[in-house]
Scaffold this active site. Structure first.
Site, PDB file in Angstrom:
ATOM      1  N   HIS A 154      -1.450   1.386  -4.329  1.00  0.00           N
ATOM      2  CA  HIS A 154      -1.903   2.771  -4.129  1.00  0.00           C
ATOM      3  C   HIS A 154      -1.034   3.774  -4.856  1.00  0.00           C
ATOM      4  CE1 HIS A 154      -4.118   1.609  -0.135  1.00  0.00           C
ATOM      5  NE2 HIS A 154      -4.769   1.228  -1.212  1.00  0.00           N
ATOM      6  N   CYS A 168      -0.303  11.155 -16.339  1.00  0.00           N
ATOM      7  CA  CYS A 168      -1.014  12.190 -17.098  1.00  0.00           C
ATOM      8  C   CYS A 168      -2.507  11.839 -17.098  1.00  0.00           C
ATOM      9  CB  CYS A 168      -0.500  12.258 -18.534  1.00  0.00           C
ATOM     10  SG  CYS A 168      -1.453  13.433 -19.523  1.00  0.00           S
ATOM     11  N   GLN A 220       0.851  -1.189   0.000  1.00  0.00           N
ATOM     12  CA  GLN A 220       0.000   0.000   0.000  1.00  0.00           C
ATOM     13  C   GLN A 220       0.890   1.243   0.000  1.00  0.00           C
ATOM     14  OE1 GLN A 220      -3.627  -0.520   2.872  1.00  0.00           O
ATOM     15  NE2 GLN A 220      -1.955  -1.728   3.718  1.00  0.00           N
ATOM     16  N   ASN A 221       2.174   1.042   0.219  1.00  0.00           N
ATOM     17  CA  ASN A 221       3.094   2.168   0.366  1.00  0.00           C
ATOM     18  C   ASN A 221       3.450   2.752  -0.989  1.00  0.00           C
ATOM     19  OD1 ASN A 221       3.009   1.503   3.071  1.00  0.00           O
ATOM     20  ND2 ASN A 221       4.962   0.380   3.013  1.00  0.00           N
ATOM     21  N   LEU A 278       2.922  -3.815  14.919  1.00  0.00           N
ATOM     22  CA  LEU A 278       3.357  -3.315  16.239  1.00  0.00           C
ATOM     23  C   LEU A 278       2.231  -3.429  17.265  1.00  0.00           C
ATOM     24  CD1 LEU A 278       5.949  -2.047  17.340  1.00  0.00           C
ATOM     25  CD2 LEU A 278       4.962   0.212  16.912  1.00  0.00           C
ATOM     26  N   GLU A 279       1.000  -3.220  16.790  1.00  0.00           N
ATOM     27  CA  GLU A 279      -0.142  -3.271  17.730  1.00  0.00           C
ATOM     28  C   GLU A 279      -1.309  -3.938  17.016  1.00  0.00           C
ATOM     29  OE1 GLU A 279      -0.138   0.903  18.287  1.00  0.00           O
ATOM     30  OE2 GLU A 279      -0.996   1.310  16.307  1.00  0.00           O
ATOM     31  N   THR A 306       0.242  -2.817   8.780  1.00  0.00           N
ATOM     32  CA  THR A 306      -0.902  -2.044   8.308  1.00  0.00           C
ATOM     33  C   THR A 306      -2.008  -2.055   9.359  1.00  0.00           C
ATOM     34  OG1 THR A 306      -2.517  -1.739   6.517  1.00  0.00           O
ATOM     35  CG2 THR A 306      -1.839  -3.996   6.989  1.00  0.00           C
ATOM     36  N   SER A 307      -2.714  -0.932   9.427  1.00  0.00           N
ATOM     37  CA  SER A 307      -3.746  -0.773  10.463  1.00  0.00           C
ATOM     38  C   SER A 307      -5.053  -1.441  10.068  1.00  0.00           C
ATOM     39  CB  SER A 307      -4.014   0.723  10.705  1.00  0.00           C
ATOM     40  OG  SER A 307      -4.481   1.303   9.482  1.00  0.00           O
TER      41      SER A 307
HETATM   42  C1  BV8 Z   1     -11.955   2.443  -3.396  1.00  0.00           C
HETATM   43  C2  BV8 Z   1      -2.605   7.159  -1.109  1.00  0.00           C
HETATM   44  C3  BV8 Z   1     -13.731   2.078  -4.909  1.00  0.00           C
HETATM   45  C4  BV8 Z   1      -1.143   7.115  -1.138  1.00  0.00           C
HETATM   46  C5  BV8 Z   1      -4.239   6.002   0.223  1.00  0.00           C
HETATM   47  C6  BV8 Z   1     -16.663   2.620   4.314  1.00  0.00           C
HETATM   48  C7  BV8 Z   1     -16.384   1.292   4.527  1.00  0.00           C
HETATM   49  C8  BV8 Z   1     -15.444   0.628   3.752  1.00  0.00           C
HETATM   50  C9  BV8 Z   1     -14.746   1.303   2.757  1.00  0.00           C
HETATM   51  C10 BV8 Z   1     -15.016   2.624   2.563  1.00  0.00           C
HETATM   52  C11 BV8 Z   1     -15.973   3.283   3.325  1.00  0.00           C
HETATM   53  N1  BV8 Z   1     -16.001   4.566   2.896  1.00  0.00           N
HETATM   54  C12 BV8 Z   1     -15.117   4.726   1.895  1.00  0.00           C
HETATM   55  C13 BV8 Z   1     -14.520   3.559   1.679  1.00  0.00           C
HETATM   56  C14 BV8 Z   1     -13.508   3.253   0.674  1.00  0.00           C
HETATM   57  C15 BV8 Z   1     -12.154   3.820   1.084  1.00  0.00           C
HETATM   58  C16 BV8 Z   1     -11.795   3.402   2.482  1.00  0.00           C
HETATM   59  O1  BV8 Z   1     -11.355   2.296   2.714  1.00  0.00           O
HETATM   60  N2  BV8 Z   1     -11.974   4.335   3.451  1.00  0.00           N
HETATM   61  C17 BV8 Z   1     -11.650   4.008   4.811  1.00  0.00           C
HETATM   62  C18 BV8 Z   1     -10.911   5.173   5.455  1.00  0.00           C
HETATM   63  C19 BV8 Z   1     -12.935   3.649   5.542  1.00  0.00           C
HETATM   64  N3  BV8 Z   1     -11.211   3.247   0.152  1.00  0.00           N
HETATM   65  C20 BV8 Z   1     -11.007   3.840  -1.038  1.00  0.00           C
HETATM   66  O2  BV8 Z   1     -11.487   4.895  -1.367  1.00  0.00           O
HETATM   67  C21 BV8 Z   1     -10.123   3.065  -2.003  1.00  0.00           C
HETATM   68  N4  BV8 Z   1     -10.782   3.020  -3.264  1.00  0.00           N
HETATM   69  O3  BV8 Z   1     -12.563   1.898  -2.510  1.00  0.00           O
HETATM   70  O4  BV8 Z   1     -12.419   2.550  -4.666  1.00  0.00           O
HETATM   71  C22 BV8 Z   1     -13.985   2.166  -6.361  1.00  0.00           C
HETATM   72  C23 BV8 Z   1     -14.709   1.153  -6.959  1.00  0.00           C
HETATM   73  C24 BV8 Z   1     -14.977   1.237  -8.312  1.00  0.00           C
HETATM   74  C25 BV8 Z   1     -14.518   2.317  -9.056  1.00  0.00           C
HETATM   75  C26 BV8 Z   1     -13.772   3.337  -8.430  1.00  0.00           C
HETATM   76  C27 BV8 Z   1     -13.516   3.269  -7.069  1.00  0.00           C
HETATM   77  C28 BV8 Z   1      -8.791   3.767  -2.217  1.00  0.00           C
HETATM   78  C29 BV8 Z   1      -7.931   3.602  -1.011  1.00  0.00           C
HETATM   79  C30 BV8 Z   1      -6.541   4.200  -1.274  1.00  0.00           C
HETATM   80  C31 BV8 Z   1      -6.458   5.556  -0.691  1.00  0.00           C
HETATM   81  N5  BV8 Z   1      -5.082   6.045  -0.764  1.00  0.00           N
HETATM   82  N6  BV8 Z   1      -3.056   6.563   0.118  1.00  0.00           N
HETATM   83  C32 BV8 Z   1      -0.552   7.879  -0.004  1.00  0.00           C
HETATM   84  O5  BV8 Z   1      -0.898   9.058   0.161  1.00  0.00           O
HETATM   85  O6  BV8 Z   1       0.280   7.272   0.697  1.00  0.00           O
HETATM   86  S1  BV8 Z   1      -4.631   5.220   1.666  1.00  0.00           S
HETATM   87  C33 BV8 Z   1      -3.425   5.342   2.849  1.00  0.00           C
HETATM   88  O7  BV8 Z   1      -3.819   4.460   3.930  1.00  0.00           O
HETATM   89  C34 BV8 Z   1      -2.076   4.799   2.397  1.00  0.00           C
HETATM   90  O8  BV8 Z   1      -2.054   4.267   1.103  1.00  0.00           O
HETATM   91  C35 BV8 Z   1      -1.810   3.663   3.374  1.00  0.00           C
HETATM   92  O9  BV8 Z   1      -1.088   2.694   2.778  1.00  0.00           O
HETATM   93  C36 BV8 Z   1      -3.185   3.232   3.671  1.00  0.00           C
HETATM   94  C37 BV8 Z   1      -3.350   2.313   4.839  1.00  0.00           C
HETATM   95  O10 BV8 Z   1      -2.618   2.852   5.917  1.00  0.00           O
HETATM   96  P1  BV8 Z   1      -1.484   1.899   6.571  1.00  0.00           P
HETATM   97  O11 BV8 Z   1      -0.476   1.579   5.529  1.00  0.00           O
HETATM   98  O12 BV8 Z   1      -2.138   0.761   7.254  1.00  0.00           O
HETATM   99  O13 BV8 Z   1      -0.810   2.882   7.593  1.00  0.00           O
HETATM  100  P2  BV8 Z   1      -1.373   3.268   9.045  1.00  0.00           P
HETATM  101  O14 BV8 Z   1      -0.569   4.434   9.509  1.00  0.00           O
HETATM  102  O15 BV8 Z   1      -2.860   3.343   9.016  1.00  0.00           O
HETATM  103  O16 BV8 Z   1      -1.004   1.990   9.948  1.00  0.00           O
HETATM  104  C38 BV8 Z   1       0.335   1.653  10.168  1.00  0.00           C
HETATM  105  C39 BV8 Z   1       0.343   0.389  11.000  1.00  0.00           C
HETATM  106  O17 BV8 Z   1       1.711  -0.011  11.188  1.00  0.00           O
HETATM  107  C40 BV8 Z   1      -0.253   0.580  12.390  1.00  0.00           C
HETATM  108  O18 BV8 Z   1      -1.128  -0.492  12.657  1.00  0.00           O
HETATM  109  C41 BV8 Z   1       0.969   0.533  13.330  1.00  0.00           C
HETATM  110  O19 BV8 Z   1       0.669  -0.107  14.546  1.00  0.00           O
HETATM  111  C42 BV8 Z   1       1.933  -0.308  12.544  1.00  0.00           C
HETATM  112  N7  BV8 Z   1       3.344  -0.019  12.805  1.00  0.00           N
HETATM  113  C43 BV8 Z   1       3.908   1.197  13.101  1.00  0.00           C
HETATM  114  N8  BV8 Z   1       5.241   1.036  13.246  1.00  0.00           N
HETATM  115  C44 BV8 Z   1       5.520  -0.284  13.021  1.00  0.00           C
HETATM  116  C45 BV8 Z   1       4.308  -0.946  12.739  1.00  0.00           C
HETATM  117  N9  BV8 Z   1       4.253  -2.272  12.486  1.00  0.00           N
HETATM  118  C46 BV8 Z   1       5.409  -2.948  12.507  1.00  0.00           C
HETATM  119  N10 BV8 Z   1       6.616  -2.386  12.759  1.00  0.00           N
HETATM  120  C47 BV8 Z   1       6.706  -1.055  13.035  1.00  0.00           C
HETATM  121  N11 BV8 Z   1       7.901  -0.526  13.289  1.00  0.00           N
END
Ligand code: BV8
Length: 228
Positions: free
Chosen positions: A109, A117, A91-92, A202-203, A176-177
């Protein structure tokens, strides 16, 4: 991993955290400074392109100062040595998996270092010569945007991902969260197809309860231990 033929690994921001790349939803995370809707939607790009480009330019620039960590390197070793099927779905949008040497990799992503473009769909490396107001080298239109999947946009290569999930014997989620779909639903698809499931984080994540096994700790320690 006896008789595990096909492995699908999903990674999130947590695998890059120990490299110094900010995660999204932790303290001091990337979204801290912004509401997601203000920087990661097509509407935001249309409404305030300068803000969106600034958000991604900052992260792109920061990439030059970070290195892959032990978790990225361990996955690259697995990629080089694993005789069965392997696909790393990240996802990164950073390039740390590539810089560690991973090959069987896709960015669902998008990628910071790529420009898309919106007019002709051609992708260009995002170099200095490509400030947002520049013309597309292919079609000449002023339609270059970050090659990033915004909320509400379809993640890349979903058919390839779904095919790999259907064939997976083991689904591993790292850092990933479980907050964002469709990635957060992959563990359920993998289970549905009979795969074993392992989460290293991590959690607890929003999807931890779907995993047959969960390991808690930093990816920099857990992933090399698992790969070895
Ligand atoms: C789509 C862009 C449909 C790049 C990103 C309601 C219910 C379900 C779904 C939805 C809903 N309402 C809307 C939706 C859909 C929506 C969605 O899921 N919303 C969520 C918020 C509810 N999803 C979308 O819109 C997706 N598209 O559904 O399209 C469609 C269908 C047909 C036609 C057209 C469209 C698109 C999703 C992509 C969005 N873009 N980013 C960027 O800017 O980076 S999302 C963003 O969050 C990043 O990409 C990231 O990768 C992603 C997830 O985050 P994580 O990677 O998990 O990072 P996070 O900080 O959250 O967590 C880190 C974790 O690591 C933690 O748990 C932590 O404990 C842990 N950690 C920390 N340190 C460590 C560690 N673990 C191990 N070691 C460590 N050292």
């Amino acid at each position: 991993m006896p008789n595990m033929r096909n492995i699908l690994v999903l990674t999130g921001a947590g695998i890059s955290a120990e490299s110094g790349v900010a995660t999204f939803r932790g303290p001091g995370g990337l979204w801290e400074g912004h509401r997601v809707e203000d920087v990661c939607t097509p509407e935001a790009l249309a409404r305030d392109p300068a803000l969106v480009h600034r958000f991604y330019d900052l992260r792109r620039t920061a990439l030059a100062g970070v290195m892959p960590n032990a978790a990225h390197r361990a996955l690259a070793r697995l990629d080089a040595a694993w005789p069965g099927g392997l696909l790393i779905v990240t996802q990164n949008v950073d390039d740390l998996h590539e810089r560690a040497g991973a090959r069987r990799l896709l960015h669902m992503h998008g990628e910071l270092l790529s420009a898309l473009c919106a007019a002709c769909g051609v992708r260009e490396p995002w170099g200095d010569a490509l400030p947002p107001q520049s013309e597309c080298p292919n079609c000449g239109m002023l339609a270059l945007r970050p090659d990033i999947v915004f909320f509400g946009e379809m993640p890349y290569q979903m058919e390839r991902i779904e095919a790999a999930l259907a064939e997976a014997d083991l689904f591993v989620s790292i850092g990933t969260s479980g907050a964002v779909y469709p990635a957060a639903g992959f563990v359920r698809l993998a289970r549905h197809h009979g795969a074993d499931t392992l989460e290293m984080n991590l959690e607890p994540s929003e999807g931890s309860h779907w995993f047959a096994e969960t390991r808690r700790g930093p990816a920099g320690r857990l992933v090399p231990d698992w790969v070895e």
